[in-house]
Design a protein around this motif. Structure first.
Motif, PDB file in Angstrom:
ATOM      1  N   PRO A 133       0.809  -1.226   0.000  1.00  0.00           N
ATOM      2  CA  PRO A 133       0.000   0.000   0.000  1.00  0.00           C
ATOM      3  C   PRO A 133       0.845   1.280   0.000  1.00  0.00           C
ATOM      4  N   ASP A 134       1.945   1.292   0.727  1.00  0.00           N
ATOM      5  CA  ASP A 134       2.811   2.471   0.787  1.00  0.00           C
ATOM      6  C   ASP A 134       4.119   2.163   0.053  1.00  0.00           C
ATOM      7  N   THR A 135       4.051   2.181  -1.261  1.00  0.00           N
ATOM      8  CA  THR A 135       5.183   1.774  -2.093  1.00  0.00           C
ATOM      9  C   THR A 135       6.394   2.679  -1.911  1.00  0.00           C
ATOM     10  N   ALA A 136       6.175   3.972  -1.798  1.00  0.00           N
ATOM     11  CA  ALA A 136       7.304   4.901  -1.663  1.00  0.00           C
ATOM     12  C   ALA A 136       8.101   4.627  -0.386  1.00  0.00           C
ATOM     13  N   THR A 137       7.411   4.390   0.711  1.00  0.00           N
ATOM     14  CA  THR A 137       8.095   4.083   1.972  1.00  0.00           C
ATOM     15  C   THR A 137       8.825   2.755   1.863  1.00  0.00           C
ATOM     16  N   PHE A 138       8.196   1.776   1.240  1.00  0.00           N
ATOM     17  CA  PHE A 138       8.815   0.464   1.080  1.00  0.00           C
ATOM     18  C   PHE A 138      10.104   0.563   0.269  1.00  0.00           C
ATOM     19  N   VAL A 139      10.056   1.261  -0.845  1.00  0.00           N
ATOM     20  CA  VAL A 139      11.244   1.407  -1.696  1.00  0.00           C
ATOM     21  C   VAL A 139      12.343   2.153  -0.935  1.00  0.00           C
ATOM     22  N   SER A 140      11.957   3.160  -0.169  1.00  0.00           N
ATOM     23  CA  SER A 140      12.940   3.904   0.629  1.00  0.00           C
ATOM     24  C   SER A 140      13.620   3.000   1.644  1.00  0.00           C
ATOM     25  N   TYR A 141      12.851   2.151   2.287  1.00  0.00           N
ATOM     26  CA  TYR A 141      13.429   1.213   3.241  1.00  0.00           C
ATOM     27  C   TYR A 141      14.361   0.219   2.547  1.00  0.00           C
ATOM     28  N   VAL A 142      13.969  -0.269   1.389  1.00  0.00           N
ATOM     29  CA  VAL A 142      14.815  -1.222   0.656  1.00  0.00           C
ATOM     30  C   VAL A 142      16.159  -0.585   0.315  1.00  0.00           C
ATOM     31  N   VAL A 143      16.124   0.621  -0.203  1.00  0.00           N
ATOM     32  CA  VAL A 143      17.371   1.315  -0.553  1.00  0.00           C
ATOM     33  C   VAL A 143      18.187   1.603   0.702  1.00  0.00           C
ATOM     34  N   GLY A 144      17.524   2.069   1.747  1.00  0.00           N
ATOM     35  CA  GLY A 144      18.223   2.413   2.981  1.00  0.00           C
ATOM     36  C   GLY A 144      18.874   1.229   3.659  1.00  0.00           C
ATOM     37  N   VAL A 145      18.162   0.110   3.719  1.00  0.00           N
ATOM     38  CA  VAL A 145      18.703  -1.053   4.422  1.00  0.00           C
ATOM     39  C   VAL A 145      19.912  -1.632   3.695  1.00  0.00           C
ATOM     40  N   VAL A 146      19.955  -1.485   2.386  1.00  0.00           N
ATOM     41  CA  VAL A 146      21.117  -1.962   1.623  1.00  0.00           C
ATOM     42  C   VAL A 146      22.339  -1.084   1.892  1.00  0.00           C
ATOM     43  N   LEU A 147      22.116   0.188   2.172  1.00  0.00           N
ATOM     44  CA  LEU A 147      23.228   1.112   2.397  1.00  0.00           C
ATOM     45  C   LEU A 147      23.796   1.066   3.811  1.00  0.00           C
ATOM     46  N   VAL A 148      23.027   0.613   4.781  1.00  0.00           N
ATOM     47  CA  VAL A 148      23.472   0.638   6.181  1.00  0.00           C
ATOM     48  C   VAL A 148      24.732  -0.188   6.428  1.00  0.00           C
ATOM     49  N   PRO A 149      24.813  -1.453   5.990  1.00  0.00           N
ATOM     50  CA  PRO A 149      26.053  -2.199   6.244  1.00  0.00           C
ATOM     51  C   PRO A 149      27.273  -1.591   5.552  1.00  0.00           C
ATOM     52  N   VAL A 150      27.077  -1.061   4.369  1.00  0.00           N
ATOM     53  CA  VAL A 150      28.184  -0.428   3.645  1.00  0.00           C
ATOM     54  C   VAL A 150      28.686   0.784   4.425  1.00  0.00           C
ATOM     55  N   ALA A 151      27.758   1.626   4.871  1.00  0.00           N
ATOM     56  CA  ALA A 151      28.139   2.806   5.653  1.00  0.00           C
ATOM     57  C   ALA A 151      28.806   2.390   6.963  1.00  0.00           C
ATOM     58  N   GLY A 152      28.276   1.346   7.598  1.00  0.00           N
ATOM     59  CA  GLY A 152      28.864   0.868   8.851  1.00  0.00           C
ATOM     60  C   GLY A 152      30.291   0.373   8.677  1.00  0.00           C
ATOM     61  N   VAL A 153      30.531  -0.380   7.621  1.00  0.00           N
ATOM     62  CA  VAL A 153      31.882  -0.893   7.368  1.00  0.00           C
ATOM     63  C   VAL A 153      32.832   0.254   7.029  1.00  0.00           C
ATOM     64  N   LEU A 154      32.386   1.173   6.200  1.00  0.00           N
ATOM     65  CA  LEU A 154      33.254   2.306   5.853  1.00  0.00           C
ATOM     66  C   LEU A 154      33.612   3.128   7.086  1.00  0.00           C
ATOM     67  N   TRP A 155      32.642   3.369   7.934  1.00  0.00           N
ATOM     68  CA  TRP A 155      32.896   4.134   9.146  1.00  0.00           C
ATOM     69  C   TRP A 155      33.796   3.336  10.093  1.00  0.00           C
ATOM     70  N   ALA A 156      33.514   2.060  10.250  1.00  0.00           N
ATOM     71  CA  ALA A 156      34.312   1.230  11.156  1.00  0.00           C
ATOM     72  C   ALA A 156      35.759   1.114  10.681  1.00  0.00           C
ATOM     73  N   ARG A 157      35.965   1.060   9.386  1.00  0.00           N
ATOM     74  CA  ARG A 157      37.332   0.956   8.862  1.00  0.00           C
ATOM     75  C   ARG A 157      38.133   2.235   9.090  1.00  0.00           C
ATOM     76  N   THR A 158      37.460   3.376   9.148  1.00  0.00           N
ATOM     77  CA  THR A 158      38.175   4.630   9.403  1.00  0.00           C
ATOM     78  C   THR A 158      38.367   4.878  10.899  1.00  0.00           C
ATOM     79  N   GLU A 159      37.625   4.172  11.723  1.00  0.00           N
ATOM     80  CA  GLU A 159      37.732   4.308  13.177  1.00  0.00           C
ATOM     81  C   GLU A 159      38.879   3.419  13.667  1.00  0.00           C
ATOM     82  N   ARG A 160      39.922   4.028  14.162  1.00  0.00           N
ATOM     83  CA  ARG A 160      41.124   3.276  14.552  1.00  0.00           C
ATOM     84  C   ARG A 160      41.122   2.829  16.009  1.00  0.00           C
ATOM     85  N   THR A 161      40.006   3.011  16.703  1.00  0.00           N
ATOM     86  CA  THR A 161      39.947   2.624  18.109  1.00  0.00           C
ATOM     87  C   THR A 161      39.064   1.388  18.256  1.00  0.00           C
ATOM     88  N   ARG A 162      38.853   1.009  19.491  1.00  0.00           N
ATOM     89  CA  ARG A 162      38.013  -0.154  19.755  1.00  0.00           C
ATOM     90  C   ARG A 162      36.545   0.100  19.434  1.00  0.00           C
TER      91      ARG A 162
END
Length: 121
Positions: free
Chosen positions: A63-92
Motif C-alpha cells: 500500500p505504501d510503495t514509496a516508503t517500502f522502496v525507501s526502506y529497501v534502498v536504505g537497508v542496503v546502504l546501512v552495512p556499507v556505511a557501517g563498514v566504511l565508518w568502522a574501517r576509518t575508526e582506529r579505536t576499539r
C-alpha cells in the motif's frame, strides 16, 4: 518479500551485533571476521532487494510503495556505511559502529516485512 530472507538477514545481523559488542568489550579493533559477516549480510540484503524489485516490476505492490522502496534502498546502504565508518575508526569503537549497523538492519528488515504485508486498511 520472503520471510525466509528476513529471518536470514536477522540472524546475520545479530551475529554482526554480537561480534561488534565482543570486540568493543575486549578493547580490540575489528578484524576480517567482522568484514566477512558484514559482507554476508550485504549479500542477503541485495538478494532481498532483488526479490522485492522483481515483485514490484511484476505488479505486486505494498500500500505504501514509496516508503517500502525507501526502506529497501536504505537497508542496503546501512552495512556499507557501517563498514566504511568502522574501517576509518582506529579505536576499539569500530566494533560498536558495526553493532549499531547490525541492529539497525535487524529492525529495518522486519519493518520492510510489515510494510509489504500491510493490507492498507
Amino acid at each position: 518479500m520472503r520471510p525466509l530472507l528476513v529471518q536470514a538477514a536477522t540472524v546475520v545481523a545479530v551475529l554482526l551485533v554480537v561480534l561488534g559488542v565482543a570486540s568493543t568489550l575486549a578493547r580490540r579493533r575489528i578484524g576480517l571476521v567482522h568484514l566477512v559477516v558484514a559482507a554476508v549480510l550485504e549479500a542477503v540484503l541485495l538478494v532481498q532487494a532483488a526479490v522485492a524489485a522483481a515483485a514490484l516490476v511484476g505488479g505486486d505492490r505494498p500500500p505504501d510503495t514509496a516508503t517500502f522502496v525507501s526502506y529497501v534502498v536504505g537497508v542496503v546502504l546501512v552495512p556499507v556505511a557501517g563498514v566504511l565508518w568502522a574501517r576509518t575508526e582506529r579505536t576499539r569503537w569500530a566494533g560498536t559502529v558495526l553493532a549499531v549497523a547490525g541492529a539497525v538492519v535487524g529492525v529495518m528488515v522486519w519493518r520492510l516485512l510489515q510494510l509489504w504485508e500491510a493490507t492498507g486498511a
